[in-house]
Design an enzyme around this catalytic site. Structure first.
Site, PDB file in Angstrom:
ATOM      1  N   TYR A   1     -51.995 -94.472 -22.168  1.00  0.00           N
ATOM      2  CA  TYR A   1     -53.249 -93.715 -21.977  1.00  0.00           C
ATOM      3  C   TYR A   1     -54.448 -94.387 -22.631  1.00  0.00           C
ATOM      4  O   TYR A   1     -55.493 -93.746 -22.755  1.00  0.00           O
ATOM      5  CB  TYR A   1     -53.136 -92.312 -22.584  1.00  0.00           C
TER       6      TYR A   1
ATOM      7  N   TYR B   1     -45.709 -86.261 -28.719  1.00  0.00           N
ATOM      8  CA  TYR B   1     -45.547 -87.233 -27.642  1.00  0.00           C
ATOM      9  C   TYR B   1     -45.289 -88.662 -28.136  1.00  0.00           C
ATOM     10  O   TYR B   1     -45.638 -89.632 -27.469  1.00  0.00           O
ATOM     11  CB  TYR B   1     -46.761 -87.197 -26.690  1.00  0.00           C
TER      12      TYR B   1
ATOM     13  N   CYS C   1     -41.481-107.301 -26.295  1.00  0.00           N
ATOM     14  CA  CYS C   1     -41.802-108.533 -25.593  1.00  0.00           C
ATOM     15  C   CYS C   1     -42.869-108.350 -24.529  1.00  0.00           C
ATOM     16  O   CYS C   1     -42.616-108.646 -23.356  1.00  0.00           O
ATOM     17  CB  CYS C   1     -40.531-109.110 -25.007  1.00  0.00           C
ATOM     18  N   GLU C   2     -43.992-107.809 -24.906  1.00  0.00           N
ATOM     19  CA  GLU C   2     -45.135-107.838 -23.987  1.00  0.00           C
ATOM     20  C   GLU C   2     -46.425-107.632 -24.758  1.00  0.00           C
ATOM     21  O   GLU C   2     -46.435-106.988 -25.811  1.00  0.00           O
ATOM     22  CB  GLU C   2     -44.968-106.819 -22.860  1.00  0.00           C
TER      23      GLU C   2
ATOM     24  N   GLY D   1     -53.031 -77.841 -24.136  1.00  0.00           N
ATOM     25  CA  GLY D   1     -54.002 -78.896 -23.851  1.00  0.00           C
ATOM     26  C   GLY D   1     -55.096 -79.102 -24.859  1.00  0.00           C
ATOM     27  O   GLY D   1     -55.969 -79.955 -24.675  1.00  0.00           O
TER      28      GLY D   1
ATOM     29  N   GLU E   1     -50.008 -72.212 -24.562  1.00  0.00           N
ATOM     30  CA  GLU E   1     -48.865 -73.101 -24.794  1.00  0.00           C
ATOM     31  C   GLU E   1     -49.270 -74.384 -25.527  1.00  0.00           C
ATOM     32  O   GLU E   1     -49.152 -75.473 -24.978  1.00  0.00           O
ATOM     33  CB  GLU E   1     -48.248 -73.480 -23.446  1.00  0.00           C
ATOM     34  N   PRO E   2     -49.749 -74.269 -26.746  1.00  0.00           N
ATOM     35  CA  PRO E   2     -50.136 -75.491 -27.456  1.00  0.00           C
ATOM     36  C   PRO E   2     -48.916 -76.298 -27.907  1.00  0.00           C
ATOM     37  O   PRO E   2     -47.948 -75.719 -28.403  1.00  0.00           O
ATOM     38  CB  PRO E   2     -50.894 -74.955 -28.677  1.00  0.00           C
ATOM     39  N   GLY E   3     -48.939 -77.581 -27.696  1.00  0.00           N
ATOM     40  CA  GLY E   3     -47.879 -78.447 -28.203  1.00  0.00           C
ATOM     41  C   GLY E   3     -48.488 -79.387 -29.222  1.00  0.00           C
ATOM     42  O   GLY E   3     -48.285 -79.262 -30.439  1.00  0.00           O
ATOM     43  N   ARG E   4     -49.324 -80.290 -28.696  1.00  0.00           N
ATOM     44  CA  ARG E   4     -49.951 -81.308 -29.535  1.00  0.00           C
ATOM     45  C   ARG E   4     -50.716 -80.694 -30.720  1.00  0.00           C
ATOM     46  O   ARG E   4     -50.646 -81.209 -31.832  1.00  0.00           O
ATOM     47  CB  ARG E   4     -50.941 -82.099 -28.670  1.00  0.00           C
TER      48      ARG E   4
HETATM   49  N1  LLP Z   1     -48.042 -76.292 -20.950  1.00  0.00           N
HETATM   50  C1  LLP Z   1     -47.773 -77.067 -19.898  1.00  0.00           C
HETATM   51  C2  LLP Z   1     -47.421 -76.451 -18.622  1.00  0.00           C
HETATM   52  C3  LLP Z   1     -47.826 -78.460 -20.017  1.00  0.00           C
HETATM   53  O1  LLP Z   1     -47.562 -79.218 -18.967  1.00  0.00           O
HETATM   54  C4  LLP Z   1     -48.157 -79.037 -21.260  1.00  0.00           C
HETATM   55  C5  LLP Z   1     -48.222 -80.484 -21.424  1.00  0.00           C
HETATM   56  C6  LLP Z   1     -48.417 -78.187 -22.335  1.00  0.00           C
HETATM   57  C7  LLP Z   1     -48.364 -76.817 -22.156  1.00  0.00           C
HETATM   58  C8  LLP Z   1     -48.741 -78.695 -23.714  1.00  0.00           C
HETATM   59  O2  LLP Z   1     -49.903 -79.445 -23.755  1.00  0.00           O
HETATM   60  P1  LLP Z   1     -50.512 -79.902 -25.172  1.00  0.00           P
HETATM   61  O3  LLP Z   1     -50.979 -78.644 -25.868  1.00  0.00           O
HETATM   62  O4  LLP Z   1     -49.440 -80.554 -25.930  1.00  0.00           O
HETATM   63  O5  LLP Z   1     -51.617 -80.814 -24.832  1.00  0.00           O
HETATM   64  N2  LLP Z   1     -47.660 -87.240 -22.868  1.00  0.00           N
HETATM   65  C9  LLP Z   1     -49.067 -86.889 -22.841  1.00  0.00           C
HETATM   66  C10 LLP Z   1     -49.286 -85.411 -22.746  1.00  0.00           C
HETATM   67  C11 LLP Z   1     -48.600 -84.794 -21.562  1.00  0.00           C
HETATM   68  C12 LLP Z   1     -48.753 -83.308 -21.552  1.00  0.00           C
HETATM   69  C13 LLP Z   1     -47.833 -82.699 -20.570  1.00  0.00           C
HETATM   70  N3  LLP Z   1     -47.912 -81.295 -20.509  1.00  0.00           N
HETATM   71  C14 LLP Z   1     -49.731 -87.474 -24.072  1.00  0.00           C
HETATM   72  O6  LLP Z   1     -49.076 -88.122 -24.863  1.00  0.00           O
HETATM   73  O7  LLP Z   1     -50.932 -87.314 -24.252  1.00  0.00           O
END
Ligand code: LLP
Length: 463
Positions: free
Chosen positions: A364, A421, A391-392, A278, A320-323
Site C-alpha cells: 500500500y 495487518y 530477495c527483491e 476503517g 467494527e474497528p480493527g486497526r
Molecule cells: N469490517 C469489515 C467488513 C472489514 O472488511 C474490515 C477491514 C474491518 C471491519 C476493519 O477495518 P479496520 O478498522 O481495521 O480498518 N490489510 C489492509 C486493511 C484491509 C482491511 C480489510 N477490511 C491494511 O493493512 O491496511
C-alpha cells in the site's frame, strides 16, 4: 552487541533541498506517544521499555524479529471503544487486523464482540471461548462448509454479501432447522479517502450489494421471503485507514434512507445498522487520528438525526474497528544487520525481517516510522531506508526515516504501530519463519503466538 561506527551515509542537509523528505525530528531519541504503545518509554540508560521490560531483555529472551504487544494498551483501547459507544451500541473487533486466542479472551473480558471473516478465524474465536452469539461472520465468498459451521455454532449474525449468498445461507440454515440472523452488506457508492486496495464502498469492487439501481432494495425483498434467515439490519464498510469522517456520514445517511424505504415498502423497521470499521491510526507523527469518543459521537448523532428526519426508531448501531484497537499497541523489534550508505542517496539499513513480517509498505505504499531502541545516541540524523532480507528491492519496511548516524550492526531498532495487518498478513516468503507475538503487561512478558520453526515449515513439505 557490536557498537562500532560505520562510514556515515549522506547527511539530511544534502538531500533535503530535493524536497522529498520531511525534516528530521528535533530529537531522534524522543518517542512520540502518538505512534508508540501506551507503556513505552526510555529507561535512564536510554534503553526503551514496554510494560516495564527492556527491549534488550525481550530480544535476548524471545529473539528478533518479534512483534511486541502492549496488553495494557490493547485493553485500554478496547475499553475506550466500548465505553464510547455505551450500552445502546455494539463494538465488534475486526479479527482480520490481528487474531489470537489471548486477544479473543481480552476482548471477551472487556465486553467487545468479534467480527470474523473465515472459518478458521471463527474456529480461533470459538476455541478461545468467545460466545457464538457475540460473533459476526463476514466474507464475500463464504464456502458452504463455513456457512454451515457458523450457523451450527450459532453466530449472532452472518453478513450477507451477494444475492447468491442470501439463498445459500437461507438454504443451509433451513436444512439445519435454524433461523439465522443476518445483515445485508451494501455498497453506498462513496469514495473513501484511502488507498485503492482498501477502499470498499465504491461500486467497482467485490464487496457488498450496490445501493445503486435498486439492487440493495431487491436483496432485502428476497431476504424477507426466505424462512431460513431473519434480516435484522444493513451493513456498510467504506474502507480502511480513513481519517475523514465525511465518508461515514454519507454512508450513514444512505443506509438510513434504505431503512426508511424498507419501512415504506414492507412496513418493518430493521433494528440494526452496522457502519463497519476503517478508522485511521497514526503511523507517523504527521497523522492525527480521531479519538473513539469523537467517532462515536459523530456516528451516533448522524444516525439519530437521519432517523428522526425519516421518523424511524433509531436502530442499534454497531461498528467494527480493527486497526484502531490493535494497530498502535504493538511494535516490531528488529536487529540491525548490514548498513549500506549510497553516496548522494540514502543509507540502506537491513534488518532481520522485512516484507514477510510487514507487507504493508510494499502493498500500500504505507508509511512507518522507526527508532533506535537499544540505546540513545547524540549522533546527527542520517536519512535511511529500512529494508528486509528478502530477495527483491521492493522489500522495504520504512521508506524514509531518520536514524542516528552512528547506527551499527547489532543495534535494535523498532517500527511502531505494527499491531494491525502485519502478523495477520505475514508470509513465509524465502521460507522466513514468522515472528512471535510477545504480549507484555505489568513487568511480565509471554508469547501469545510462538515463532515458527524450521520443523513447522518442513512438516508441511510432504513431497
Ligand atoms: N469490517 C469489515 C467488513 C472489514 O472488511 C474490515 C477491514 C474491518 C471491519 C476493519 O477495518 P479496520 O478498522 O481495521 O480498518 N490489510 C489492509 C486493511 C484491509 C482491511 C480489510 N477490511 C491494511 O493493512 O491496511
Amino acid at each position: 552487541m557490536s557498537r562500532s561506527a560505520h562510514p556515515a551515509g549522506p547527511r539530511y542537509a544534502d538531500v533535503l533541498p530535493e524536497g522529498h523528505y520531511s525534516a528530521p525530528p528535533a530529537d531522534l531519541n524522543a518517542l512520540d506517544p502518538k505512534v508508540w504503545a501506551q507503556t513505552v518509554g526510555r529507561r535512564e540508560d536510554g534503553v526503551v521499555t514496554v510494560g516495564g521490560l527492556a527491549v534488550t531483555d525481550l530480544a535476548e529472551r524471545f529473539g528478533t524479529p518479534a512483534y511486541v504487544l502492549d496488553e495494557t494498551d490493547f485493553r485500554a483501547r478496547a475499553r475506550a471503544w466500548r465505553n464510547a459507544f455505551g450500552h445502546d451500541a455494539d463494538v465488534f473487533y475486526a479479527g482480520k487486523a490481528f487474531l489470537s486466542r489471548a486477544v479473543v479472551k481480552w476482548l471477551d473480558e472487556e465486553g467487545l464482540n468479534l467480527d470474523v471473516c473465515s472459518g478458521t478465524e471463527l474456529a480461533t474465536a470459538l476455541s478461545a471461548g468467545m460466545p457464538a452469539e457475540r460473533i459476526a461472520f463476514h466474507g464475500n465468498n463464504k464456502s458452504p462448509y463455513e456457512i454451515e459451521r457458523a450457523v451450527e455454532a450459532g453466530v449472532g449474525r452472518i453478513v450477507l454479501d451477494s444475492f447468491q449468498e442470501i439463498v445459500r445461507v437461507a438454504h443451509i440454515a433451513q436444512s439445519l432447522e435454524k433461523r439465522q440472523r443476518v445483515q445485508i452488506r451494501i455498497t453506498v457508492g462513496v469514495e473513501a479517502h484511502t488507498h485503492e486496495f482498501i477502499a470498499t464502498a465504491h461500486e467497482d469492487q467485490k464487496f457488498g450489494i450496490p445501493l445503486a439501481g435498486g439492487q440493495a432494495a431487491e436483496a432485502v425483498r428476497r431476504a424477507l421471503q426466505l424462512d431460513g434467515i431473519e434480516l435484522v439490519g444493513i451493513h456498510s464498510h467504506i474502507g480502511s485507514q480513513i481519517f475523514d469522517m465525511s465518508g461515514f456520514e454519507v454512508a450513514a445517511h444512505r443506509v438510513v434512507r434504505l431503512l426508511r424505504d424498507i419501512r415504506d415498502e414492507h412496513g418493518i423497521e430493521l433494528p440494526e445498522i452496522d457502519l463497519g470499521g476503517g478508522l485511521g491510526i497514526a503511523y507517523t507523527s504527521n497523522d492525527d487520528p480521531r479519538e473513539p469518543h469523537e467517532i462515536a459521537k459523530a456516528l451516533t448523532e448522524i444516525v439519530t438525526r437521519e432517523c428522526e428526519a425519516a421518523r424511524l426508531r433509531t436502530p442499534r448501531i454497531s461498528v467494527e474497528p480493527g486497526r484502531a484497537i490493535v494497530g498502535p499497541t504493538a511494535f516490531t523489534l528488529y536487529e540491525v544487520g548490514t548498513i549500506k550508505p549510497l553516496e548522494g542517496l540514502r543509507t540502506y539499513v537491513s534488518v532481520d525481517g522485512g516484507m514477510s513480517d510487514n507487507i504493508r509498505t510494499a502493498l500500500y505504499d504505507a508509511e512507518y516510522s522507526v527508532a533506535l531502541v537499544s540505546r540513545v545516541s547524540e549522533a546527527e540524523p542520517m536519512l535511511v531506508r529500512v529494508v528486509g532480507k528478502h530477495c527483491e528491492s521492493g522489500d522495504i519496511v520504512v521508506k524514509d526515516a531518520f536514524l542516528p548516524a552512528d547506527l551499527a550492526p547489532g543495534d535494535l531498532i523498532a517500527v511502531p504501530a505494527t499491531g494491525a495487518y502485519c502478523r495477520s498478513m505475514a508470509s513465509n516468503y524465502n521460507h522466513a519463519l514468522r515472528p512471535p507475538v510477545v504480549a507484555v503487561a505489568g513487568g511480565d512478558a509471554r508469547v501469545i503466538v510462538r515463532r515458527e520453526t524450521e520443523e513447522d515449515l518442513l512438516r508441511l513439505d510432504v513431497g
